[in-house]
Design an enzyme around this catalytic site. Structure first.
Site, mmCIF file in Angstrom:
data_model
loop_
_atom_site.group_PDB
_atom_site.id
_atom_site.type_symbol
_atom_site.label_atom_id
_atom_site.label_comp_id
_atom_site.label_asym_id
_atom_site.label_seq_id
_atom_site.Cartn_x
_atom_site.Cartn_y
_atom_site.Cartn_z
ATOM 1 N N GLU A 145 18.343 53.250 39.332
ATOM 2 C CA GLU A 145 17.525 54.462 39.302
ATOM 3 C C GLU A 145 17.102 54.884 40.701
ATOM 4 O O GLU A 145 17.074 56.080 41.028
ATOM 5 C CB GLU A 145 16.279 54.230 38.425
ATOM 6 C CG GLU A 145 16.587 53.895 36.976
ATOM 7 C CD GLU A 145 16.686 52.400 36.700
ATOM 8 O OE1 GLU A 145 16.287 51.984 35.604
ATOM 9 O OE2 GLU A 145 17.156 51.648 37.586
ATOM 10 N N TRP A 163 51.475 23.820 35.020
ATOM 11 C CA TRP A 163 51.364 25.268 34.867
ATOM 12 C C TRP A 163 52.182 25.729 33.661
ATOM 13 O O TRP A 163 53.379 25.486 33.584
ATOM 14 C CB TRP A 163 51.837 25.968 36.142
ATOM 15 C CG TRP A 163 51.358 27.391 36.211
ATOM 16 C CD1 TRP A 163 52.090 28.516 36.017
ATOM 17 C CD2 TRP A 163 50.030 27.824 36.470
ATOM 18 N NE1 TRP A 163 51.301 29.632 36.139
ATOM 19 C CE2 TRP A 163 50.024 29.235 36.412
ATOM 20 C CE3 TRP A 163 48.824 27.158 36.737
ATOM 21 C CZ2 TRP A 163 48.875 30.001 36.621
ATOM 22 C CZ3 TRP A 163 47.683 27.917 36.942
ATOM 23 C CH2 TRP A 163 47.713 29.307 36.892
ATOM 24 N N ARG A 187 36.949 34.684 37.704
ATOM 25 C CA ARG A 187 36.023 33.731 38.326
ATOM 26 C C ARG A 187 34.915 34.431 39.118
ATOM 27 O O ARG A 187 33.765 34.001 39.096
ATOM 28 C CB ARG A 187 36.788 32.763 39.222
ATOM 29 C CG ARG A 187 37.626 31.768 38.444
ATOM 30 C CD ARG A 187 38.387 30.820 39.353
ATOM 31 N NE ARG A 187 39.188 29.876 38.579
ATOM 32 C CZ ARG A 187 39.983 28.953 39.100
ATOM 33 N NH1 ARG A 187 40.096 28.855 40.426
ATOM 34 N NH2 ARG A 187 40.666 28.141 38.323
ATOM 35 N N ASP A 235 44.188 17.255 37.777
ATOM 36 C CA ASP A 235 44.590 18.523 38.413
ATOM 37 C C ASP A 235 44.117 18.680 39.848
ATOM 38 O O ASP A 235 44.641 19.500 40.589
ATOM 39 C CB ASP A 235 44.065 19.711 37.601
ATOM 40 C CG ASP A 235 44.701 19.821 36.231
ATOM 41 O OD1 ASP A 235 45.634 19.048 35.953
ATOM 42 O OD2 ASP A 235 44.270 20.673 35.436
ATOM 43 N N LEU A 276 38.879 25.325 42.030
ATOM 44 C CA LEU A 276 37.966 26.176 41.253
ATOM 45 C C LEU A 276 37.328 27.275 42.100
ATOM 46 O O LEU A 276 36.160 27.618 41.924
ATOM 47 C CB LEU A 276 36.883 25.338 40.565
ATOM 48 C CG LEU A 276 37.365 24.273 39.585
ATOM 49 C CD1 LEU A 276 36.182 23.597 38.905
ATOM 50 C CD2 LEU A 276 38.318 24.835 38.550
ATOM 51 N N GLU A 336 36.675 25.410 31.826
ATOM 52 C CA GLU A 336 38.121 25.268 32.036
ATOM 53 C C GLU A 336 38.545 23.826 31.867
ATOM 54 O O GLU A 336 39.541 23.389 32.425
ATOM 55 C CB GLU A 336 38.503 25.770 33.445
ATOM 56 C CG GLU A 336 38.999 27.185 33.461
ATOM 57 C CD GLU A 336 39.779 27.518 34.736
ATOM 58 O OE1 GLU A 336 40.218 26.597 35.435
ATOM 59 O OE2 GLU A 336 39.926 28.711 35.019
ATOM 60 N N GLY A 386 39.498 20.123 29.835
ATOM 61 C CA GLY A 386 40.577 19.724 28.956
ATOM 62 C C GLY A 386 40.169 19.853 27.503
ATOM 63 O O GLY A 386 39.109 20.386 27.166
ATOM 64 N N SER A 401 34.206 20.015 22.519
ATOM 65 C CA SER A 401 32.774 19.711 22.441
ATOM 66 C C SER A 401 31.962 20.992 22.258
ATOM 67 O O SER A 401 31.000 21.029 21.482
ATOM 68 C CB SER A 401 32.313 18.985 23.705
ATOM 69 O OG SER A 401 32.919 17.718 23.816
#
Length: 346
Positions: free
Chosen positions: A53, A178, A192, A208, A212, A290, A292, A298
């Site tokens: 505004e 990949w 991200r 891996d 990140l 990201e 496994g 979970s």
């Protein structure tokens, strides 16, 4: 679509320019109309800086026109002093007679107070124009304040036969398997910068060695979150390069240093709820998970997720680690470089 809806749609369009830069504030756009002509526009560009505004009002060359104008904004103007003064006060000060609002701000320090202040000053206030679209734009903000936890995005890639990884040998070099077209990395890194944090578990970190970060897209990399109960991920791995703030949840006592923060949890109790409680207290509004299969499941089993982004790569593994079983509502199925992107909502 009515003319007023077109103006509100423009507010939503402007607001999106702030994604990745305004959290924990919401994304807000503002349009000022006089005699059916837009005379001012603005959006909240960066946390701690002027709100939409303010920028819209400041963009109007002839301030006298404000006295006969209509102000459109996708979220209720604030009524409290935060990093900046209340926007409701500025609207009143400029004697703008009509205000059209997309949706109510449910944040406790606003929650109708901005609307009340405007009405008490004699403004004609309308609320609820493109309300669904306005709430969806700030789904992270609303989930955070209404559910007392971050907006949770589950993300993974799986093969045509439903595997997210091969069975790895203990001596496998730590690098990702990949599954989809590598050109999709740019899209993933764009995602991200739009979120405040990204989370992986111990196994993903070990197998891996991910960075990140958002190296394929311009913007702020998210806070990195690692769940490492026993602190077995080597300190030589990319997550510990101290280039990005990193939070490690563990059951061990470990002193934090520089950009790496260790947070002790009681893993004999529900550690997911403990993590979400901590993230809420530290005002982290959104997280990409990201991890496994174990970590993803979970969240799914506890129904603690809001959105899932699932890539189906054009590959077959025949055996390996099974992908999570998704029971959410499929809202999108898009073909990108011969791979499918499925979007689910909880």
């Amino acid at each position: 679509m009515t003319q007023d809806e077109i103006y509100m749609q423009r507010c939503l369009q402007l607001a999106q320019n702030g994604i990745g830069n305004v959290a924990p504030n919401p994304m807000v756009g503002c349009v000022i109309v006089c005699d059916d002509k837009i005379i001012g526009e603005g959006y909240h560009a960066k946390y701690g800086e002027a709100h939409a505004e303010v920028n819209a009002i400041n963009s109007v060359n002839n301030k006298e026109l404000l006295r006969k104008s209509k102000l459109f904004v996708n979220l209720e103007p604030c009524a409290h002093f935060g990093k900046t003064p209340p926007c409701a006060d500025l609207i009143i000060e400029n004697i703008i007679p009509e205000v059209v609002i997309g949706c109510l701000d449910t944040f406790s320090l606003v929650a109708g107070k901005g609307i009340e202040k405007l009405k008490n000053a004699g403004c004609n206030v309308k609320v609820g124009l493109l309300e669904k679209e306005s709430r969806n734009l700030n789904k992270r903000f609303f989930t955070f304040y209404e559910n007392k936890r971050p907006y949770i995005i589950l993300k993974w890639a799986q093969t045509l036969d439903g595997y997210i990884d091969v069975n790895r040998e203990d001596n496998t070099v730590a690098q990702p398997t990949w599954i989809t077209n590598e050109k999709l990395k740019m899209l993933i890194h764009k995602w991200r910068i739009e979120e405040q944090a990204i989370m992986v578990g111990t196994n993903t970190a070990l197998l891996d060695n991910p960075s990140l970060n958002a190296r394929e897209w311009a913007g702020n990399s998210p806070i990195r979150i690692l769940i490492d109960r026993e602190l077995i991920v080597p300190l030589t791995y990319n997550l510990f390069n101290q280039q990005i703030k990193t939070i490690v949840f563990t059951e061990k006592d470990k002193e934090s240093k520089e950009n790496i923060q260790y947070v002790k949890l009681n893993f004999s109790e529900d550690f997911i709820l403990q993590i979400l409680s901590y993230l809420y207290k530290t005002k982290i509004q959104s997280v990409i998970v990201e991890g496994g299969s174990m970590l993803l499941n979970s969240f799914i089993e506890k129904n603690l997720w809001d959105e899932a982004r699932v890539f189906i790569g054009n590959k077959l593994f025949y055996e390996g680690i099974k992908a999570p079983a998704m029971e959410g509502r499929l809202v999108s199925d898009e073909l990108i470089y011969k791979d499918h992107l499925l979007i689910y909502k909880s």
